[in-house]
Design a protein around this motif. Structure first.
Motif, PDB file in Angstrom:
ATOM      1  N   ALA A  11       0.841  -1.192   0.000  1.00 55.12           N
ATOM      2  CA  ALA A  11       0.000   0.000   0.000  1.00 55.12           C
ATOM      3  C   ALA A  11       0.876   1.242   0.000  1.00 55.12           C
ATOM      4  CB  ALA A  11      -0.906   0.000   1.220  1.00 55.12           C
ATOM      5  N   GLN A  12       0.587   2.162  -0.887  1.00 54.77           N
ATOM      6  CA  GLN A  12       1.311   3.433  -0.948  1.00 54.77           C
ATOM      7  C   GLN A  12       0.447   4.469  -0.217  1.00 54.77           C
ATOM      8  OE1 GLN A  12       4.257   3.284  -2.312  1.00 54.77           O
ATOM      9  NE2 GLN A  12       4.138   1.514  -3.660  1.00 54.77           N
ATOM     10  N   SER A  13       0.776   4.707   1.032  1.00 55.76           N
ATOM     11  CA  SER A  13      -0.055   5.600   1.843  1.00 55.76           C
ATOM     12  C   SER A  13       0.824   6.566   2.621  1.00 55.76           C
ATOM     13  CB  SER A  13      -0.912   4.788   2.815  1.00 55.76           C
ATOM     14  OG  SER A  13      -1.729   5.630   3.585  1.00 55.76           O
ATOM     15  N   PRO A  14       0.867   7.836   2.196  1.00 59.89           N
ATOM     16  CA  PRO A  14       0.124   8.435   1.096  1.00 59.89           C
ATOM     17  C   PRO A  14       0.694   7.984  -0.251  1.00 59.89           C
ATOM     18  CG  PRO A  14       1.672  10.027   1.947  1.00 59.89           C
ATOM     19  CD  PRO A  14       1.751   8.832   2.855  1.00 59.89           C
ATOM     20  N   PRO A  15      -0.018   8.255  -1.332  1.00 61.76           N
ATOM     21  CA  PRO A  15       0.480   7.826  -2.641  1.00 61.76           C
ATOM     22  C   PRO A  15       1.687   8.633  -3.082  1.00 61.76           C
ATOM     23  CG  PRO A  15      -1.505   9.132  -2.892  1.00 61.76           C
ATOM     24  CD  PRO A  15      -1.341   8.886  -1.424  1.00 61.76           C
ATOM     25  N   ALA A  16       2.452   8.090  -4.006  1.00 63.09           N
ATOM     26  CA  ALA A  16       3.581   8.816  -4.579  1.00 63.09           C
ATOM     27  C   ALA A  16       3.089  10.151  -5.136  1.00 63.09           C
ATOM     28  CB  ALA A  16       4.224   7.999  -5.682  1.00 63.09           C
ATOM     29  N   GLY A  17       3.926  11.171  -4.964  1.00 61.14           N
ATOM     30  CA  GLY A  17       3.570  12.499  -5.446  1.00 61.14           C
ATOM     31  C   GLY A  17       2.867  13.369  -4.431  1.00 61.14           C
ATOM     32  N   LEU A  42       5.024  15.611   1.593  1.00 63.67           N
ATOM     33  CA  LEU A  42       5.298  15.109   2.935  1.00 63.67           C
ATOM     34  C   LEU A  42       5.209  16.207   3.978  1.00 63.67           C
ATOM     35  CD1 LEU A  42       8.254  12.692   2.120  1.00 63.67           C
ATOM     36  CD2 LEU A  42       5.837  12.130   2.482  1.00 63.67           C
ATOM     37  N   GLN A  43       4.930  17.427   3.530  1.00 65.71           N
ATOM     38  CA  GLN A  43       4.762  18.563   4.446  1.00 65.71           C
ATOM     39  C   GLN A  43       3.457  19.289   4.116  1.00 65.71           C
ATOM     40  OE1 GLN A  43       8.338  20.909   3.958  1.00 65.71           O
ATOM     41  NE2 GLN A  43       9.574  19.492   5.171  1.00 65.71           N
ATOM     42  N   PRO A  44       2.316  18.617   4.297  1.00 64.02           N
ATOM     43  CA  PRO A  44       1.037  19.198   3.867  1.00 64.02           C
ATOM     44  C   PRO A  44       0.660  20.479   4.591  1.00 64.02           C
ATOM     45  CG  PRO A  44       0.692  17.240   5.216  1.00 64.02           C
ATOM     46  CD  PRO A  44       2.151  17.291   4.917  1.00 64.02           C
ATOM     47  N   ASP A  45       1.218  20.703   5.781  1.00 62.88           N
ATOM     48  CA  ASP A  45       0.849  21.891   6.550  1.00 62.88           C
ATOM     49  C   ASP A  45       1.796  23.069   6.332  1.00 62.88           C
ATOM     50  OD1 ASP A  45      -1.323  20.511   7.683  1.00 62.88           O
ATOM     51  OD2 ASP A  45      -0.022  19.658   9.233  1.00 62.88           O
ATOM     52  N   ALA A  46       2.823  22.867   5.516  1.00 61.78           N
ATOM     53  CA  ALA A  46       3.775  23.953   5.268  1.00 61.78           C
ATOM     54  C   ALA A  46       3.104  25.075   4.481  1.00 61.78           C
ATOM     55  CB  ALA A  46       4.984  23.421   4.510  1.00 61.78           C
ATOM     56  N   ALA A  47       3.384  26.302   4.886  1.00 56.44           N
ATOM     57  CA  ALA A  47       2.720  27.452   4.267  1.00 56.44           C
ATOM     58  C   ALA A  47       3.177  27.697   2.844  1.00 56.44           C
ATOM     59  CB  ALA A  47       2.960  28.701   5.118  1.00 56.44           C
ATOM     60  N   ASP A  48       4.377  27.225   2.497  1.00 55.64           N
ATOM     61  CA  ASP A  48       4.931  27.533   1.185  1.00 55.64           C
ATOM     62  C   ASP A  48       4.771  26.396   0.174  1.00 55.64           C
ATOM     63  OD1 ASP A  48       6.647  25.810   2.463  1.00 55.64           O
ATOM     64  OD2 ASP A  48       8.484  26.866   1.882  1.00 55.64           O
ATOM     65  N   VAL A  49       3.905  25.410   0.456  1.00 54.00           N
ATOM     66  CA  VAL A  49       3.685  24.334  -0.516  1.00 54.00           C
ATOM     67  C   VAL A  49       2.954  24.908  -1.726  1.00 54.00           C
ATOM     68  CG1 VAL A  49       2.499  22.148  -0.965  1.00 54.00           C
ATOM     69  CG2 VAL A  49       3.595  22.552   1.244  1.00 54.00           C
ATOM     70  N   PRO A  50       3.502  24.756  -2.933  1.00 56.49           N
ATOM     71  CA  PRO A  50       2.798  25.270  -4.119  1.00 56.49           C
ATOM     72  C   PRO A  50       1.442  24.593  -4.284  1.00 56.49           C
ATOM     73  CG  PRO A  50       5.063  24.644  -4.656  1.00 56.49           C
ATOM     74  CD  PRO A  50       4.783  24.123  -3.281  1.00 56.49           C
ATOM     75  N   THR A  51       0.497  25.329  -4.842  1.00 63.87           N
ATOM     76  CA  THR A  51      -0.824  24.768  -5.108  1.00 63.87           C
ATOM     77  C   THR A  51      -0.712  23.453  -5.859  1.00 63.87           C
ATOM     78  OG1 THR A  51      -1.737  26.997  -5.225  1.00 63.87           O
ATOM     79  CG2 THR A  51      -3.068  25.227  -6.176  1.00 63.87           C
ATOM     80  N   LEU A  52       0.275  23.338  -6.717  1.00 64.52           N
ATOM     81  CA  LEU A  52       0.493  22.154  -7.539  1.00 64.52           C
ATOM     82  C   LEU A  52       0.569  20.879  -6.713  1.00 64.52           C
ATOM     83  CD1 LEU A  52       1.094  21.389 -10.529  1.00 64.52           C
ATOM     84  CD2 LEU A  52       3.515  21.764 -10.017  1.00 64.52           C
ATOM     85  N   ALA A  57       8.778  18.221  -8.337  1.00 65.16           N
ATOM     86  CA  ALA A  57       8.859  18.375  -6.880  1.00 65.16           C
ATOM     87  C   ALA A  57      10.287  18.681  -6.445  1.00 65.16           C
ATOM     88  CB  ALA A  57       8.350  17.113  -6.197  1.00 65.16           C
ATOM     89  N   HIS A  58      11.242  17.943  -7.006  1.00 62.51           N
ATOM     90  CA  HIS A  58      12.641  18.158  -6.640  1.00 62.51           C
ATOM     91  C   HIS A  58      13.094  19.556  -7.042  1.00 62.51           C
ATOM     92  CE1 HIS A  58      16.781  16.928  -5.738  1.00 62.51           C
ATOM     93  NE2 HIS A  58      17.134  17.571  -6.843  1.00 62.51           N
ATOM     94  N   GLN A  59      12.727  19.978  -8.238  1.00 63.40           N
ATOM     95  CA  GLN A  59      13.172  21.282  -8.722  1.00 63.40           C
ATOM     96  C   GLN A  59      12.514  22.439  -7.977  1.00 63.40           C
ATOM     97  OE1 GLN A  59      12.348  20.779 -12.885  1.00 63.40           O
ATOM     98  NE2 GLN A  59      14.080  19.389 -13.199  1.00 63.40           N
ATOM     99  N   LEU A  60      11.311  22.214  -7.441  1.00 63.71           N
ATOM    100  CA  LEU A  60      10.638  23.251  -6.660  1.00 63.71           C
ATOM    101  C   LEU A  60      10.938  23.144  -5.166  1.00 63.71           C
ATOM    102  CD1 LEU A  60       7.093  23.344  -8.329  1.00 63.71           C
ATOM    103  CD2 LEU A  60       9.052  24.851  -8.765  1.00 63.71           C
ATOM    104  N   GLY A  61      11.711  22.140  -4.785  1.00 59.74           N
ATOM    105  CA  GLY A  61      12.069  21.981  -3.380  1.00 59.74           C
ATOM    106  C   GLY A  61      10.930  21.481  -2.519  1.00 59.74           C
ATOM    107  N   VAL A  62      10.042  20.682  -3.097  1.00 58.59           N
ATOM    108  CA  VAL A  62       8.901  20.145  -2.356  1.00 58.59           C
ATOM    109  C   VAL A  62       9.159  18.673  -2.043  1.00 58.59           C
ATOM    110  CG1 VAL A  62       6.418  19.708  -2.377  1.00 58.59           C
ATOM    111  CG2 VAL A  62       7.338  21.717  -3.558  1.00 58.59           C
ATOM    112  N   PRO A  63       9.281  18.295  -0.774  1.00 56.78           N
ATOM    113  CA  PRO A  63       9.467  16.878  -0.455  1.00 56.78           C
ATOM    114  C   PRO A  63       8.171  16.110  -0.680  1.00 56.78           C
ATOM    115  CG  PRO A  63       9.274  18.172   1.567  1.00 56.78           C
ATOM    116  CD  PRO A  63       9.275  19.157   0.434  1.00 56.78           C
ATOM    117  N   VAL A  64       8.238  15.081  -1.522  1.00 53.81           N
ATOM    118  CA  VAL A  64       7.042  14.297  -1.816  1.00 53.81           C
ATOM    119  C   VAL A  64       7.331  12.820  -1.581  1.00 53.81           C
ATOM    120  CG1 VAL A  64       6.129  15.935  -3.509  1.00 53.81           C
ATOM    121  CG2 VAL A  64       7.614  14.047  -4.278  1.00 53.81           C
ATOM    122  N   LYS A  65       6.244  12.084  -1.424  1.00 49.91           N
ATOM    123  CA  LYS A  65       6.339  10.641  -1.248  1.00 49.91           C
ATOM    124  C   LYS A  65       6.827   9.987  -2.537  1.00 49.91           C
ATOM    125  CE  LYS A  65       5.428   6.594   0.637  1.00 49.91           C
ATOM    126  NZ  LYS A  65       4.247   5.967   0.108  1.00 49.91           N
TER     127      LYS A  65
END
Length: 429
Positions: A28-34, A37-47, A405-413
């Motif tokens: 099980a991929q929970s959460p799914p890839a993409g 990993l920081q859903p509460d961060a204020a600077d997460v792009p809408t994307l 994600a890597h290029q925008l500095g967003v840590p993702v699953k």
């Protein structure tokens, strides 16, 4: 030490929890890839923020746009589609839309295109859906009819031939069995379509309903009606191709949109209330600057159409362009299509239309970089899109979501099986 999500410990053993609801084992991929990993961060792009559409939740705003791959067997998806489409879900696309599936045999673009006109098409489509669901992602399908652009050769065959690019009967085509709003061929060396009768239209509506029900049976999460790129619905919408004198044509906007709006209502009534319904249109035919000037489908017409859609049950307008005329003149630039979404939304807002806030939008076209993907949806509910639909860049980079994600500095699953291959934070890719 933080344990990878989706892994539990039973005694001295480390056991991966299985994906549920699929007929095979995979972790099980929970959460799914993409998913960020920081859903509460204020600077997460809408994307990289989740979105809920009716009963559907997507982990991010990336959608794999429907792409013809000319690999179906009498309309049936094959192992090619399982691998081709499955890779995008594995690498983090929240929604993958299966290529245009024709609701009738003669509505395919090419003899090798997908279909949903018979029940035997359900099982191979469900196999794709099961895999995508096993990765925690969502899957949709585009229902279509090519109209006068049907019976086309796959592009590699057409490139070799160089003329009359339609498929002959000896090549599995049906050049004498194509339909349109009016008897106007797409090009001088194309076949002459038959103008549809009222009875033909009734059969088409029934075919869309039957295909929608098959899509539900196959486990689709989203249905998109294909009303773009010069295919049958486009041919009815446009005054350049619709010269009818009955209730489905002519100079009247209401008549030319009648078929589309009936299909929207038919499909909406045939699918669960919780299932989102998308509509793809060509927002303009790109004929405004072509001489001599003739009436054509324009952005203003798209605004007028968009205002009607929420009340009929359309959740998202997927905004593309062109494809209905070889005379089209596109002023090509980086934002030539993604700019159409702000244009439509701004006009709706200026008119005070409730659709400005009720209707979601998808942006497509030349989204090839992290910044372009981010920009397409960053303005969100004001004038930007809600989803970004990507096609060719996914063909070039199946891991496009992870790269962005890597290029925008967003840590993702990442997929559990691929955790050891993640890029270092300072890696230049």
């Amino acid at each position: 030490m933080t344990r990878p999500t989706g892994v539990t410990h039973r005694g001295s053993k480390t056991v991966s929890l299985p994906a549920t609801g699929v007929p095979f084992y995979t972790p099980a991929q929970s959460p799914p890839a993409g998913a960020t990993l920081q859903p509460d961060a204020a600077d997460v792009p809408t994307l990289f923020t989740p979105i809920t559409i009716r009963g559907l939740e997507l982990a991010n705003r990336f959608v794999v746009s429907p792409m013809c791959t000319y690999s179906a067997d009498d309309g049936h998806l094959t192992d090619f589609h399982l691998v081709h489409l499955g890779q995008y879900a594995l690498h983090g696309a929240a929604l993958t839309i299966v290529e245009a599936a024709s609701v009738t045999p003669h509505g395919r673009i090419s003899p090798e295109d997908a279909g949903l006109w018979q029940d035997s098409h359900i099982a191979p489509l469900k196999r794709v859906a099961d895999f995508i669901h096993s990765q925690g992602q969502k899957v949709g399908i585009q229902l279509a009819h090519a109209g006068r652009k049907a019976s086309h050769l796959a592009p590699w065959h057409a490139a070799i031939r160089g003329e009359h690019q339609f498929a002959l009967e000896s090549e599995g085509g049906w050049p004498n069995d194509t339909f349109s709003a009016s008897n106007i061929p797409y090009a001088p060396d194309w076949v002459d379509p038959v103008a549809m009768t009222i009875e033909d239209i009734a059969e088409l509506r029934a075919a869309f309903v039957a295909a929608a029900k098959r899509a539900v049976a196959a486990g689709m999460d989203v249905i998109e009606i294909h009303g773009a790129h010069g295919y049958l619905i486009s041919q009815f919408l446009s005054p350049t191709t619709n010269k009818r004198t009955d209730q489905y044509g002519g100079t009247s906007f209401e008549n030319r949109t009648r078929l589309l709006l009936e299909l929207v209502q038919d499909v909406r009534a045939a699918i669960p209330d919780t299932m989102p319904l998308f509509l793809r249109i060509s927002a303009t035919e790109w004929l405004e600057t072509v001489e001599p000037k003739e009436p054509s489908w324009t952005v203003q017409d798209s605004v007028r159409l968009a205002a009607l859609l929420p009340a009929l049950g359309v959740d998202l307008l997927d905004v593309s362009s062109g494809g209905n005329s070889q005379k089209q003149r596109i002023a090509m630039h980086t934002h030539y299509q993604t700019d159409l979404v702000p244009a439509i939304k701004t006009a709706l807002r200026e008119q005070g239309s409730p659709a400005a806030d009720k209707l979601l939008f998808g942006a497509v076209g030349l989204v090839t970089t992290a910044e372009l993907a981010k920009e397409a949806v960053q303005r969100g509910g004001s004038v930007g899109a809600d989803l970004v639909l990507v096609a060719r860049q996914f063909l070039r980079e199946p891991e496009f979501v992870q790269r962005v994600a890597h290029q925008l500095g967003v840590p993702v699953k990442w997929p559990l099986q691929y955790l050891r291959s993640q890029w270092n934070a300072d890696a230049k890719i």
